[in-house]
Write an enzyme that holds these catalytic residues in place. Sequence first.
Site, PDB file in Angstrom:
ATOM      1  N   SER A 526      34.157  18.787  33.257  1.00  0.00           N
ATOM      2  CA  SER A 526      33.800  19.186  34.792  1.00  0.00           C
ATOM      3  C   SER A 526      33.616  17.711  35.667  1.00  0.00           C
ATOM      4  O   SER A 526      34.753  17.204  35.594  1.00  0.00           O
ATOM      5  CB  SER A 526      32.398  19.821  34.908  1.00  0.00           C
ATOM      6  OG  SER A 526      32.131  20.336  36.065  1.00  0.00           O
ATOM      7  N   ASP A 611      37.536  30.155  37.137  1.00  0.00           N
ATOM      8  CA  ASP A 611      36.596  28.956  37.497  1.00  0.00           C
ATOM      9  C   ASP A 611      36.243  28.680  38.973  1.00  0.00           C
ATOM     10  O   ASP A 611      37.100  28.341  39.671  1.00  0.00           O
ATOM     11  CB  ASP A 611      36.813  27.703  36.539  1.00  0.00           C
ATOM     12  CG  ASP A 611      35.770  26.575  37.044  1.00  0.00           C
ATOM     13  OD1 ASP A 611      34.803  26.884  37.507  1.00  0.00           O
ATOM     14  OD2 ASP A 611      36.124  25.817  36.087  1.00  0.00           O
ATOM     15  N   HIS A 646      34.168  28.715  34.112  1.00  0.00           N
ATOM     16  CA  HIS A 646      33.933  27.083  34.082  1.00  0.00           C
ATOM     17  C   HIS A 646      33.613  26.876  32.544  1.00  0.00           C
ATOM     18  O   HIS A 646      33.940  25.722  32.202  1.00  0.00           O
ATOM     19  CB  HIS A 646      32.954  26.648  34.815  1.00  0.00           C
ATOM     20  CG  HIS A 646      32.841  25.319  35.021  1.00  0.00           C
ATOM     21  ND1 HIS A 646      33.765  24.647  35.629  1.00  0.00           N
ATOM     22  CD2 HIS A 646      31.587  24.380  34.948  1.00  0.00           C
ATOM     23  CE1 HIS A 646      33.406  23.198  35.809  1.00  0.00           C
ATOM     24  NE2 HIS A 646      32.162  23.152  35.199  1.00  0.00           N
TER      25      HIS A 646
END
Length: 673
Positions: A526, A611, A646
């Site tokens: 991320s 995501d 995610h």
Amino acid sequence: MTKKINHELTSHGETRVDEYYWMRNLESDGDVRQFLNSNNDQLSTFLSDTSTLQEELYKEMRGRKKEVDETVPAKDGEYFYYNRYIAGGEYPIYCRKLGINGKEEILLDGNKLAEGKEYLDIGAYSISPNNKLMAYTIDEEGDEVYKLYIKDLEKDSLYDEVIDNVYSSICWFNDSEHLCYNVLNDKLRPYEVRLHKLTTTPSEDTILYTEESGEYFVHCSKSNDKEFIFFISAGSISSEYSYISANAPKAAVSLVSKRAENYEYDVDHYNGEFFILTNDEHQNFRLVKCPVDKCSKDNWEEVIAGSDEQYLLNYESFKDFAVLTLRENGLKKFQVIHHDSGKVDSIDFPQKAYSVSEDDNFEYDTSKFRMSYSALNTPWSVIEYDIHTKNIETLKVQEIPNFKSEDYIVERLSISVRDKSEVPVSVIRRKGVELDGKSPLFVYGYGSYGYSIEPGFRDDYLSLIERGFNFAIIHPRGSSTLGRPWYEDGKFLKKKNTFFDFVDCTESLCQLGYSSRGNVFAMGGSAGGLLMGAITNLAPDLYKTIVAQVPFVDVLTTMLDKDLPLTELEYKEWGNPEDREYYDYIKSYSPYDNLAEVHYPNILATAGLNDPRVTYWEPAKWVERIRDRNIGNSEVHFYTNMDAGHGGASGRFEYLKEEAMVFAFVLKTFNLV
């Protein structure tokens, strides 16, 4: 050959050309899905000679997970709540007992809910005060859009109403007839809290709180004493609390303190007073209190002053004591404050680098405080502190077959970087490994949002450590490891400090003998994936292999796109590029915008098709542009989980298959297959 369609992006009179902008058109351009599937196939082909290794890695990692397991039961009223796992089960079964020796009652079986589905996330659940009902949220796509269900626990049946498009916070009012929940807008931002009455249609639900600004997320939370429900509007650098009596769902909503730029606070309630943790006078926060009906700052009384040495993180009241969570010298600690005497007792931990967090503490009237504890060489345990005797009882220890803590050395280093700042680094290595520069090194980092990667036990990583890797967590600026100023010094126009810290610490670890240049594997996800993208450009020859998981690598284009879910919220982390100063600065480090014709390290980037946080097209474009500009023969690959978001695969064993694939890629590129 992947197609290129030049797309012009113009801001501040400057035009950038993005030849892979088309990759965001999943629904209208069939080449997008073909590209994703083709890249998955390419990775499978590259790793085809590691199938035995992947199976071996999977079995190793799964072997460290207890097939049949359950959490320590936690008391809440008359019931004890716990989760348990069955052999082969991917998801928890949520249970309770009436009394510690009572008959088990299954509240929710995650395995049954997941039947026929590729993905499942139980976002939140809450039991009604009368213990008869359960509200819970389910995401079946990985896109973080949940549905809310209400279950009658006595009849073991669902209510007719199902509430769509919700997020993951639920609070029951004390009448057990009303509950509130947070709702998503069309940009997938939780922006509103609504009130629902049992047996009514969701269209009749009333609005309790709305946040119009795209820079804030909204959720609800109930005070530990069950007296109030808070509506929290939280951004990156400011927050605002409103509250309502948990006994009066139709009562007026009141404001605690109006928000302002760079002003954050959290609220707890005890005995008619709000205890407020705030950064109004000190970056590391102070604690104040005021009567519930007199919340203005004129009525604030300081309880704990701000400190340069202690970063105050949380304050939670119980009937006879409160627990203050703080960070000191980079490590999290707890202090127990006795309400009657004001006496403060510290809960101390013996190791140089460890991770500790609050566990399930549902009971308000209790004399015990439960925590989860681990260190890099110490498996997780659930421990309980008695406020009267000060004894700590171990309730459960994570069982890892054939693992011995004494076989490993854990160190906490402080490394001087280019501007003379001292960056903490947590290291684990096997005993007997010489610091002669010959070992491969695995470095991990994040460094954004003030989030600190704790040096806790990571049993999956043992598969690399046992194969000779030394492992280090670098705690760069942008995290809050050394307090709030440490975070402030790694964001906005100082963001590059995060990247420089990581590179400089990697260099120093090599100089100290943990490895050598070009023999290092780095991984982050991320915003940690942004870090990976940045170091790819800053020091491509320092790292042999980089794994960027769901990486935020097209920073400038994303931050200029207000139609994406998180863009406006992110202004207070990276800056708003509509301001030319921020535009130029973000452009100077955005990984996608700074790729050059160099010899890149081996790279594996991953994505989740659904995501909502980091869209799949960011790593897709990044990888393809790297391939275009790579003048070496390194392996550059891209993997998309076509059924997840995610966090990747959702099952407790299923995700290990992806982990085994990643580690096989690493080991192959290090010629350790």
